[in-house]
Design an enzyme around this catalytic site. Structure first.
Site, PDB file in Angstrom:
ATOM      1  N   GLY A   1     120.889  30.636 104.911  1.00 47.08           N
ATOM      2  CA  GLY A   1     120.279  32.579 104.673  1.00 47.08           C
ATOM      3  C   GLY A   1     120.781  33.198 103.343  1.00 47.08           C
ATOM      4  O   GLY A   1     121.368  32.833 103.579  1.00 47.08           O
TER       5      GLY A   1
ATOM      6  N   VAL B   1     121.764  35.966 103.614  1.00 48.42           N
ATOM      7  CA  VAL B   1     123.444  36.387 104.349  1.00 48.42           C
ATOM      8  C   VAL B   1     123.721  35.569 104.443  1.00 48.42           C
ATOM      9  O   VAL B   1     125.136  35.721 104.111  1.00 48.42           O
ATOM     10  CB  VAL B   1     123.101  37.266 105.130  1.00 48.42           C
TER      11      VAL B   1
ATOM     12  N   ARG C   1     121.975  23.089 112.599  1.00 50.14           N
ATOM     13  CA  ARG C   1     120.559  23.194 114.365  1.00 50.14           C
ATOM     14  C   ARG C   1     119.862  21.805 113.310  1.00 50.14           C
ATOM     15  O   ARG C   1     119.285  21.533 112.437  1.00 50.14           O
ATOM     16  CB  ARG C   1     119.003  24.546 114.109  1.00 50.14           C
TER      17      ARG C   1
ATOM     18  N   LYS D   1     118.723  22.926 102.359  1.00 43.42           N
ATOM     19  CA  LYS D   1     119.533  22.857 103.743  1.00 43.42           C
ATOM     20  C   LYS D   1     120.600  21.636 104.143  1.00 43.42           C
ATOM     21  O   LYS D   1     121.580  22.007 103.861  1.00 43.42           O
ATOM     22  CB  LYS D   1     118.686  23.707 104.963  1.00 43.42           C
TER      23      LYS D   1
ATOM     24  N   LYS E   1     116.597  44.436 117.032  1.00 49.11           N
ATOM     25  CA  LYS E   1     117.667  44.864 116.959  1.00 49.11           C
ATOM     26  C   LYS E   1     118.203  45.665 118.344  1.00 49.11           C
ATOM     27  O   LYS E   1     119.454  45.642 118.605  1.00 49.11           O
ATOM     28  CB  LYS E   1     118.474  45.071 115.308  1.00 49.11           C
TER      29      LYS E   1
HETATM   30  P1  NDP Z   1     117.411  34.472 105.795  1.00 52.48           P
HETATM   31  O1  NDP Z   1     115.415  34.861 106.001  1.00 52.48           O
HETATM   32  O2  NDP Z   1     117.385  33.992 104.561  1.00 52.48           O
HETATM   33  O3  NDP Z   1     117.610  33.382 106.946  1.00 52.48           O
HETATM   34  C1  NDP Z   1     118.752  33.004 107.582  1.00 52.48           C
HETATM   35  C2  NDP Z   1     118.721  32.097 108.468  1.00 52.48           C
HETATM   36  O4  NDP Z   1     118.708  32.193 109.432  1.00 52.48           O
HETATM   37  C3  NDP Z   1     117.844  30.547 108.106  1.00 52.48           C
HETATM   38  O5  NDP Z   1     118.398  30.211 106.951  1.00 52.48           O
HETATM   39  C4  NDP Z   1     118.496  30.092 109.424  1.00 52.48           C
HETATM   40  O6  NDP Z   1     119.446  29.260 109.344  1.00 52.48           O
HETATM   41  C5  NDP Z   1     118.079  30.713 110.895  1.00 52.48           C
HETATM   42  N1  NDP Z   1     116.804  30.483 110.753  1.00 52.48           N
HETATM   43  C6  NDP Z   1     115.894  30.891 110.579  1.00 52.48           C
HETATM   44  N2  NDP Z   1     113.976  30.564 111.322  1.00 52.48           N
HETATM   45  C7  NDP Z   1     115.294  30.452 112.437  1.00 52.48           C
HETATM   46  C8  NDP Z   1     114.954  29.622 113.675  1.00 52.48           C
HETATM   47  N3  NDP Z   1     113.506  29.564 113.940  1.00 52.48           N
HETATM   48  N4  NDP Z   1     115.487  29.366 114.796  1.00 52.48           N
HETATM   49  C9  NDP Z   1     117.172  29.508 114.721  1.00 52.48           C
HETATM   50  N5  NDP Z   1     117.366  29.747 113.344  1.00 52.48           N
HETATM   51  C10 NDP Z   1     116.581  30.113 112.552  1.00 52.48           C
HETATM   52  O7  NDP Z   1     118.359  36.033 106.273  1.00 52.48           O
HETATM   53  P2  NDP Z   1     118.244  36.723 105.288  1.00 52.48           P
HETATM   54  O8  NDP Z   1     119.402  36.671 105.232  1.00 52.48           O
HETATM   55  O9  NDP Z   1     117.272  37.598 104.774  1.00 52.48           O
HETATM   56  O10 NDP Z   1     118.222  38.302 106.584  1.00 52.48           O
HETATM   57  C11 NDP Z   1     119.632  38.672 107.461  1.00 52.48           C
HETATM   58  C12 NDP Z   1     119.522  39.757 108.243  1.00 52.48           C
HETATM   59  O11 NDP Z   1     119.795  41.039 107.364  1.00 52.48           O
HETATM   60  C13 NDP Z   1     118.523  39.752 108.923  1.00 52.48           C
HETATM   61  O12 NDP Z   1     119.126  40.755 109.873  1.00 52.48           O
HETATM   62  C14 NDP Z   1     117.727  40.828 108.364  1.00 52.48           C
HETATM   63  O13 NDP Z   1     117.406  41.624 108.610  1.00 52.48           O
HETATM   64  C15 NDP Z   1     118.335  41.432 107.264  1.00 52.48           C
HETATM   65  N6  NDP Z   1     118.687  42.084 105.786  1.00 52.48           N
HETATM   66  C16 NDP Z   1     118.903  42.884 105.389  1.00 52.48           C
HETATM   67  C17 NDP Z   1     118.247  43.257 103.928  1.00 52.48           C
HETATM   68  C18 NDP Z   1     119.071  44.957 103.563  1.00 52.48           C
HETATM   69  O14 NDP Z   1     118.004  45.231 101.851  1.00 52.48           O
HETATM   70  N7  NDP Z   1     119.580  45.614 103.770  1.00 52.48           N
HETATM   71  C19 NDP Z   1     117.794  42.328 102.998  1.00 52.48           C
HETATM   72  C20 NDP Z   1     118.090  41.407 103.722  1.00 52.48           C
HETATM   73  C21 NDP Z   1     117.534  40.737 105.329  1.00 52.48           C
HETATM   74  P3  NDP Z   1     120.100  27.705 109.906  1.00 52.48           P
HETATM   75  O15 NDP Z   1     118.639  26.816 109.306  1.00 52.48           O
HETATM   76  O16 NDP Z   1     120.822  27.533 108.577  1.00 52.48           O
HETATM   77  O17 NDP Z   1     120.563  28.061 110.665  1.00 52.48           O
END
Ligand code: NDP
Length: 282
Positions: A13, A15, A35, A44, A138
């Site tokens: 993702g 972050v 996964r 991915k 959260k």
């Molecule tokens: P993303 O939408 O980029 O997703 C992160 C990862 O979550 C995906 O790449 C995947 O990882 C995993 N994921 C997605 N769907 C599923 C699922 N159904 N089951 C299991 N894993 C899943 O997330 P962000 O990086 O945008 O967000 C990460 C954190 O940062 C969050 O808590 C968000 O609230 C926070 N955030 C804060 C921001 C700010 O401005 N402060 C802005 C954006 C986010 P993989 O496929 O590799 O397993």
């Protein structure tokens, strides 16, 4: 914990991929949860292979297979989760309860960093109903971690610059508007906002600024009236904007006992001014 072995969950993702990069750069043996559900997502798969080429170890696992999570967790000292949580995209924060169960059973984890990286949910109990769910979820995860007595660190990164600064916090684009800008605030409060460029665990680039530019939108429109006839996702985004710019929720509190301000923990980090940051958008 200089040589701690780190497992990154949600590694592909926005972050997560930066956490993997930072972890490798700092010499941590870095495990990446891979996964099964990723399936044919070629982007991915390619990214995971790149992580592996850079020295990460890919560890298979699934949120629907408890034992696979326990096995993955048992191989490391620290778990960092960056699963998605932005309401206007997928909403998976509560899946972390499964990770908490696995960490509890494994019993070896020295520190867990759940997917937070936003506004401090413990200060958002008063949030508008629209969009409040993310904070509530959260907090549910925090409670589970604390009930399980797992050592933890919560990272409140406030507003990522990429989302909030580049597009001047307009809701329709992450690029700066060229013709017209919506102004936020009520004209009475100084819009102090905390922005952070993407969090990379040990080295952070933070910049805070008094954002005088954005001051008068909500003075002229009643907040409720903005929310008529818009998509739920946009409603949630407006609610964020309201809390950030109208209430000043990222700045109007003392951190207090048990918390630390990242710029004090990492004084060596170079600050970036907003005008400097925006240069790359020109
Ligand atoms: P993303 O939408 O980029 O997703 C992160 C990862 O979550 C995906 O790449 C995947 O990882 C995993 N994921 C997605 N769907 C599923 C699922 N159904 N089951 C299991 N894993 C899943 O997330 P962000 O990086 O945008 O967000 C990460 C954190 O940062 C969050 O808590 C968000 O609230 C926070 N955030 C804060 C921001 C700010 O401005 N402060 C802005 C954006 C986010 P993989 O496929 O590799 O397993």
């Amino acid at each position: 914990m200089s040589n701690s072995r780190i497992l990154v969950v949600g590694a592909t993702g926005y972050v997560g991929k930066r956490i993997v990069k930072a972890s490798l750069a700092q010499g941590h043996p870095t495990h990446v949860l891979t996964r099964r559900e990723i399936g044919f997502d070629i982007e991915k798969v390619q990214m995971l292979l790149t992580f592996e080429e850079q020295g990460a170890r890919l560890v298979e696992g699934s949120f629907s297979d408890h034992q696979s999570l326990v096995d993955a967790v048992k191989q490391v000292d620290v778990v960092i989760c960056a699963i998605s949580g932005v309401q206007f995209r997928s909403h998976n924060i509560l899946l972390q309860l499964k990770l908490v169960d696995a960490i509890k059973e494994a019993g070896n984890i020295k520190r867990f960093l759940p997917s937070e990286f936003g506004m401090d949910p413990s200060r958002m109990g008063h949030a508008l109903e629209i969009g409040k769910e993310t904070f509530g979820d959260k907090m549910i995860v925090r409670k589970a971690i604390e009930d399980a007595k797992i050592p933890y660190t919560y990272i409140s990164a406030n507003c990522f610059a990429g989302y909030f600064v580049g597009g001047l916090s307009q809701l329709d684009s992450l690029m700066p508007p060229r013709d017209r800008v919506r102004i936020y605030g009520d004209g009475n409060r100084k819009g102090m906002v905390s922005f952070m460029s993407v969090w990379v665990v040990q080295y952070v680039t933070i910049f805070m600024t008094s954002f005088d530019l954005l001051i008068t939108f909500f003075k002229t429109y009643r907040f409720e009236s903005i929310l008529v006839n818009v998509e739920p996702a946009i409603e949630a985004a407006y609610a964020r904007i309201y809390h950030i710019y109208y209430e000043g929720c990222t700045m109007n509190f003392e951190i207090g006992e048990g918390g630390e301000e990242a710029s004090k923990l990492y004084p060596e980090v170079r600050y970036t001014r907003v005008d400097e940051y925006l240069r790359r958008y020109l």
